[in-house]
Design a protein around this motif. Sequence first.
Motif, PDB file in Angstrom:
ATOM      1  N   GLY A  43       0.811  -1.201   0.000  1.00 34.30           N
ATOM      2  CA  GLY A  43       0.000   0.000   0.000  1.00 34.30           C
ATOM      3  C   GLY A  43       0.840   1.243   0.000  1.00 34.30           C
ATOM      4  O   GLY A  43       2.065   1.197   0.135  1.00 34.30           O
ATOM      5  N   SER A  44       0.180   2.382  -0.149  1.00 32.91           N
ATOM      6  CA  SER A  44       0.860   3.661  -0.253  1.00 32.91           C
ATOM      7  C   SER A  44       1.693   3.996   0.969  1.00 32.91           C
ATOM      8  O   SER A  44       2.707   4.671   0.875  1.00 32.91           O
ATOM      9  CB  SER A  44      -0.177   4.762  -0.479  1.00 32.91           C
ATOM     10  OG  SER A  44      -0.868   4.543  -1.678  1.00 32.91           O
ATOM     11  N   TYR A  45       1.227   3.571   2.128  1.00 32.18           N
ATOM     12  CA  TYR A  45       1.894   3.954   3.373  1.00 32.18           C
ATOM     13  C   TYR A  45       2.411   2.728   4.119  1.00 32.18           C
ATOM     14  O   TYR A  45       2.479   2.716   5.343  1.00 32.18           O
ATOM     15  CB  TYR A  45       0.933   4.766   4.243  1.00 32.18           C
ATOM     16  CG  TYR A  45       0.443   6.015   3.536  1.00 32.18           C
ATOM     17  CD1 TYR A  45       1.220   7.164   3.509  1.00 32.18           C
ATOM     18  CD2 TYR A  45      -0.777   6.025   2.868  1.00 32.18           C
ATOM     19  CE1 TYR A  45       0.789   8.305   2.843  1.00 32.18           C
ATOM     20  CE2 TYR A  45      -1.210   7.164   2.198  1.00 32.18           C
ATOM     21  CZ  TYR A  45      -0.430   8.292   2.186  1.00 32.18           C
ATOM     22  OH  TYR A  45      -0.848   9.411   1.533  1.00 32.18           O
ATOM     23  N   VAL A  46       2.760   1.690   3.374  1.00 33.87           N
ATOM     24  CA  VAL A  46       3.251   0.446   3.962  1.00 33.87           C
ATOM     25  C   VAL A  46       4.698   0.218   3.560  1.00 33.87           C
ATOM     26  O   VAL A  46       5.048   0.298   2.387  1.00 33.87           O
ATOM     27  CB  VAL A  46       2.394  -0.758   3.507  1.00 33.87           C
ATOM     28  CG1 VAL A  46       2.934  -2.047   4.132  1.00 33.87           C
ATOM     29  CG2 VAL A  46       0.935  -0.547   3.895  1.00 33.87           C
ATOM     30  N   GLN A  64       9.091  12.496  12.850  1.00 34.50           N
ATOM     31  CA  GLN A  64       8.098  13.397  12.255  1.00 34.50           C
ATOM     32  C   GLN A  64       6.686  12.821  12.190  1.00 34.50           C
ATOM     33  O   GLN A  64       5.715  13.563  12.153  1.00 34.50           O
ATOM     34  CB  GLN A  64       8.512  13.766  10.818  1.00 34.50           C
ATOM     35  CG  GLN A  64       9.563  14.834  10.727  1.00 34.50           C
ATOM     36  CD  GLN A  64      10.953  14.226  10.546  1.00 34.50           C
ATOM     37  OE1 GLN A  64      11.079  13.141  10.012  1.00 34.50           O
ATOM     38  NE2 GLN A  64      11.967  14.933  10.986  1.00 34.50           N
ATOM     39  N   VAL A  65       6.573  11.498  12.178  1.00 35.80           N
ATOM     40  CA  VAL A  65       5.258  10.889  11.997  1.00 35.80           C
ATOM     41  C   VAL A  65       5.217   9.577  12.787  1.00 35.80           C
ATOM     42  O   VAL A  65       6.244   8.892  12.903  1.00 35.80           O
ATOM     43  CB  VAL A  65       4.988  10.637  10.490  1.00 35.80           C
ATOM     44  CG1 VAL A  65       5.961   9.611   9.926  1.00 35.80           C
ATOM     45  CG2 VAL A  65       3.555  10.219  10.241  1.00 35.80           C
ATOM     46  N   PRO A  66       4.079   9.222  13.381  1.00 33.60           N
ATOM     47  CA  PRO A  66       4.007   7.943  14.079  1.00 33.60           C
ATOM     48  C   PRO A  66       4.260   6.786  13.117  1.00 33.60           C
ATOM     49  O   PRO A  66       3.747   6.775  11.991  1.00 33.60           O
ATOM     50  CB  PRO A  66       2.565   7.908  14.608  1.00 33.60           C
ATOM     51  CG  PRO A  66       2.132   9.333  14.643  1.00 33.60           C
ATOM     52  CD  PRO A  66       2.825   9.994  13.496  1.00 33.60           C
ATOM     53  N   LYS A  96      -1.195   9.915   8.177  1.00 32.58           N
ATOM     54  CA  LYS A  96      -1.135  10.272   9.592  1.00 32.58           C
ATOM     55  C   LYS A  96      -0.244   9.301  10.355  1.00 32.58           C
ATOM     56  O   LYS A  96       0.221   9.602  11.446  1.00 32.58           O
ATOM     57  CB  LYS A  96      -2.544  10.292  10.193  1.00 32.58           C
ATOM     58  CG  LYS A  96      -3.414  11.422   9.675  1.00 32.58           C
ATOM     59  CD  LYS A  96      -4.773  11.422  10.351  1.00 32.58           C
ATOM     60  CE  LYS A  96      -5.636  12.568   9.844  1.00 32.58           C
ATOM     61  NZ  LYS A  96      -6.978  12.564  10.489  1.00 32.58           N
ATOM     62  N   PHE A  97      -0.011   8.128   9.777  1.00 36.46           N
ATOM     63  CA  PHE A  97       0.973   7.197  10.313  1.00 36.46           C
ATOM     64  C   PHE A  97       1.499   6.358   9.168  1.00 36.46           C
ATOM     65  O   PHE A  97       0.867   6.246   8.114  1.00 36.46           O
ATOM     66  CB  PHE A  97       0.384   6.312  11.425  1.00 36.46           C
ATOM     67  CG  PHE A  97      -0.573   5.254  10.937  1.00 36.46           C
ATOM     68  CD1 PHE A  97      -0.122   3.993  10.555  1.00 36.46           C
ATOM     69  CD2 PHE A  97      -1.929   5.513  10.867  1.00 36.46           C
ATOM     70  CE1 PHE A  97      -1.005   3.019  10.101  1.00 36.46           C
ATOM     71  CE2 PHE A  97      -2.827   4.547  10.417  1.00 36.46           C
ATOM     72  CZ  PHE A  97      -2.361   3.295  10.040  1.00 36.46           C
TER      73      PHE A  97
END
Length: 315
Positions: A43-46, A64-66, A96-97
């Motif tokens: 995925g995009s954020y994985v 900067q990000v969780p 957001k994470f």
Amino acid sequence: MSQSNFSRPGAIDLSSLRKPGAPAGAAPGQGAAAPAAGGGASGSYVLNVSEPTFQADVIERSLQVPVVVEFWSPRSQASTALSPVLAKLSTEYAGKFLLARIDIDANPQLAQAVGVQSVPLVIAVLRGQVVPLFQGALSEPEARQYLDQLLTVAVANGITGRAEPVGPAAASEEAAEPTPDPRYEKAENAVGAGDLDGAIAAYEELLKETPNDAEAKSGLARVQLVKRTQDVPADIRTRAAENPDDVEAQKLVADVDLMGGHVEDAFNRLINTIQVTSGDERNALRLHLLELFEVVGTDDERVVKARRRLMAALF
């Protein structure tokens, strides 16, 4: 809990896992974004993370990000069930994470460093420190509640960044992502900028128009909780212990407990205080507890149990 000093019971400092000679502010690596093996969790954020990329993709990004870290194994059915749930939520939360996946079979030293005993195990990393989240396969609503609490803690500690898409599916999934609801844009942008007062005002304005908006209620309660716990007196627990009738002290300790993940302790403290107070003080405690219910989620089993106890205490 202050924004400048993240501290939570049970937190583990992961800075010792930094590779020798690597600077503390090294740029995150780009080589760990290969499609996830098993579970369909790309995925995009994985990110798929290994020992060589752990510093860049987990520790440094967590400044900067969780970063939500999922320890999994292709041999575990529970792992393969949970992975798509977390991947879907990482896309829905739109940066957001970040979700970092670690195959414990391929990376036993990382699993050992964190003390993984069984999978799936999900933790979060904020500024290089571990925040325990949950173990075992959860449903999407259950996992969402843990993530919402994590983001509340992150904002309270000044971690308000939003990650850029990192996975190979970024281009296609970005087009497929649902458009964010514009009603919450003003409040969410304020939260992202660290403007808590602006976020509170935006949510309050929205609730004037739609008083029954559950998402706005929850968002307002979370931001108010963060604001209340920004500058907590060091002696607040002593003050609350020595003065059980000090309503403000009991409310603030409950806030701190909730921020630290001690949900039931927070609820029990307020309910116990409600039982020994009356009048305006009792009502103030009741309203405060209802706010905390909104933060945790009204469908959460702990909220359901606490609500029953609250009714018994009041009547």
